[in-house]
Design a protein around this motif. Structure first.
Motif, PDB file in Angstrom:
ATOM      1  N   GLY A  33       0.793  -1.225   0.000  1.00 11.95           N
ATOM      2  CA  GLY A  33       0.000   0.000   0.000  1.00 11.95           C
ATOM      3  C   GLY A  33       0.819   1.264   0.000  1.00 11.95           C
ATOM      4  N   LEU A  34       0.090   2.376   0.043  1.00 13.44           N
ATOM      5  CA  LEU A  34       0.656   3.714   0.087  1.00 13.44           C
ATOM      6  C   LEU A  34       0.181   4.415   1.356  1.00 13.44           C
ATOM      7  CD1 LEU A  34      -0.111   4.805  -3.596  1.00 13.44           C
ATOM      8  CD2 LEU A  34       2.081   3.950  -2.720  1.00 13.44           C
ATOM      9  N   ASN A  35       0.942   5.383   1.802  1.00 12.80           N
ATOM     10  CA  ASN A  35       0.513   6.167   2.958  1.00 12.80           C
ATOM     11  C   ASN A  35       0.895   7.621   2.775  1.00 12.80           C
ATOM     12  OD1 ASN A  35       3.057   6.955   4.626  1.00 12.80           O
ATOM     13  ND2 ASN A  35       3.385   4.792   4.158  1.00 12.80           N
ATOM     14  N   GLN A  36       0.168   8.459   3.459  1.00  8.32           N
ATOM     15  CA  GLN A  36       0.464   9.892   3.529  1.00  8.32           C
ATOM     16  C   GLN A  36       0.338  10.290   4.991  1.00  8.32           C
ATOM     17  OE1 GLN A  36       1.329  11.887   0.927  1.00  8.32           O
ATOM     18  NE2 GLN A  36       1.526  13.742   2.158  1.00  8.32           N
ATOM     19  N   ASN A  37       1.469  10.491   5.660  1.00 12.86           N
ATOM     20  CA  ASN A  37       1.484  10.802   7.086  1.00 12.86           C
ATOM     21  C   ASN A  37       2.024  12.203   7.326  1.00 12.86           C
ATOM     22  OD1 ASN A  37       0.572   8.263   7.682  1.00 12.86           O
ATOM     23  ND2 ASN A  37       2.412   7.571   8.722  1.00 12.86           N
ATOM     24  N   ASP A  38       1.411  12.904   8.266  1.00  8.82           N
ATOM     25  CA  ASP A  38       2.022  14.124   8.784  1.00  8.82           C
ATOM     26  C   ASP A  38       1.823  14.134  10.295  1.00  8.82           C
ATOM     27  OD1 ASP A  38      -0.621  14.824   9.128  1.00  8.82           O
ATOM     28  OD2 ASP A  38      -0.600  16.491   7.713  1.00  8.82           O
ATOM     29  N   PHE A  39       1.984  15.281  10.926  1.00  9.06           N
ATOM     30  CA  PHE A  39       1.823  15.381  12.364  1.00  9.06           C
ATOM     31  C   PHE A  39       0.676  16.326  12.712  1.00  9.06           C
ATOM     32  CE2 PHE A  39       6.533  14.510  12.315  1.00  9.06           C
ATOM     33  CZ  PHE A  39       6.436  13.237  12.863  1.00  9.06           C
ATOM     34  N   LYS A  40      -0.096  15.935  13.710  1.00  8.16           N
ATOM     35  CA  LYS A  40      -1.021  16.885  14.324  1.00  8.16           C
ATOM     36  C   LYS A  40      -0.230  17.649  15.377  1.00  8.16           C
ATOM     37  CE  LYS A  40      -5.198  17.291  17.114  1.00  8.16           C
ATOM     38  NZ  LYS A  40      -6.309  16.579  17.804  1.00  8.16           N
ATOM     39  N   LEU A  41      -0.223  18.974  15.259  1.00  8.14           N
ATOM     40  CA  LEU A  41       0.551  19.816  16.164  1.00  8.14           C
ATOM     41  C   LEU A  41      -0.363  20.703  16.996  1.00  8.14           C
ATOM     42  CD1 LEU A  41       3.469  21.034  13.863  1.00  8.14           C
ATOM     43  CD2 LEU A  41       3.700  19.585  15.876  1.00  8.14           C
ATOM     44  N   ASN A  42      -0.157  20.681  18.294  1.00  5.32           N
ATOM     45  CA  ASN A  42      -0.790  21.640  19.200  1.00  5.32           C
ATOM     46  C   ASN A  42       0.318  22.441  19.865  1.00  5.32           C
ATOM     47  OD1 ASN A  42      -3.430  20.856  18.708  1.00  5.32           O
ATOM     48  ND2 ASN A  42      -3.401  19.279  20.298  1.00  5.32           N
ATOM     49  N   LEU A  43       0.288  23.753  19.690  1.00  7.04           N
ATOM     50  CA  LEU A  43       1.307  24.612  20.273  1.00  7.04           C
ATOM     51  C   LEU A  43       0.816  25.210  21.585  1.00  7.04           C
ATOM     52  CD1 LEU A  43       2.562  26.490  17.070  1.00  7.04           C
ATOM     53  CD2 LEU A  43       3.354  24.320  18.042  1.00  7.04           C
TER      54      LEU A  43
END
Length: 235
Positions: free
Chosen positions: A43-53
């Motif tokens: 498969g394929l994936n697209q990951n990033d980060f959820k950021l709370n400052l």
């Protein structure tokens, strides 16, 4: 890119379902009676980060994430609990890369200070429930829900150097929850099961710098993976 994966997955599921419904011969009629069966997925994936400052000594902290598409590969062990419910263990490897941009450092720092390249390879171990409808001809839609454990081979958690030495560190052990949707297609020799799922971190993955007022990590209250997976299973 995640929107492209979702759109591509939707049209793939719809197209294959349309042609599967036109088949008059029912393939693999006894497949779902097996108590246990095995398979593999790509498969394929697209990951990033959820950021709370959070409020910090860094004024107007501005952090963004750029991600690229990665790939997934793994094995499947499926246990039938009920005619419409299965428990699945899907250990595999997930690879992707991200760029973290510390935009508030651009004016006072070099590009080496304001950008962190994060290349990650994970041992991804989901344990998910698969809720299936009754079979219709050679198709069977389903929902997925479960939890997963990620071992981050690229975490740098034990590294004594931190961002002051150019090293961005993340935690090695992480936990996720995931939900998804897919369709089983019964073919002549095997079952083909494309699915789309969302994966979301439950714990904070960042390893904070030694300096509590670090310009890189002090502004971050929470940083956790969020991603879209498009998997193609062969069982």
């Amino acid at each position: 890119m995640s929107k492209r994966i979702l759109i591509f997955g939707f049209f793939l599921l719809s197209s294959v379902a349309f042609f599967a419904q036109r088949e008059t011969v029912e393939y693999l009629p006894t497949f779902d009676k097996n108590k246990i069966h095995y398979g593999f997925y790509l498969g394929l994936n697209q990951n990033d980060f959820k950021l709370n400052l959070r409020e910090s000594s860094v004024v107007n902290a501005n952090i963004t994430v750029e991600s690229t598409a990665g790939f997934n590969v793994g094995l499947i062990a499926d246990l039938r609990l009920h005619k419409n419910l299965n428990l699945r263990l899907e250990p595999g490897l997930v690879s992707n890369s991200k760029r973290i941009l510390f935009n508030h450092l651009n004016s006072s720092s070099t590009p080496q200070d304001s950008i962190r390249e994060i290349g990650s390879t994970y041992l991804h171990i989901p344990l998910v429930f698969k809720f299936s409808t009754d079979r219709y001809k050679n198709i069977r839609p389903y929902l997925l829900a479960g939890v997963s454990y990620d071992y981050n081979f690229s975490s740098n958690e034990a590294n004594q150097d931190d961002n002051s030495a150019g090293q961005f560190r993340m935690k090695t052990h992480n936990f996720m929850y995931e939900v998804g949707v897919g369709i089983d297609f019964y073919l002549y020799y095997f079952k083909f099961s494309p699915s789309i799922r969302g994966v979301f971190a439950m714990n904070n993955e960042i390893k904070y710098d030694d300096d509590p007022n670090s310009r890189w990590t002090a502004p971050v209250n929470f940083m956790g993976t969020r991603g879209v997976f498009l998997n193609f299973a062969f069982e």
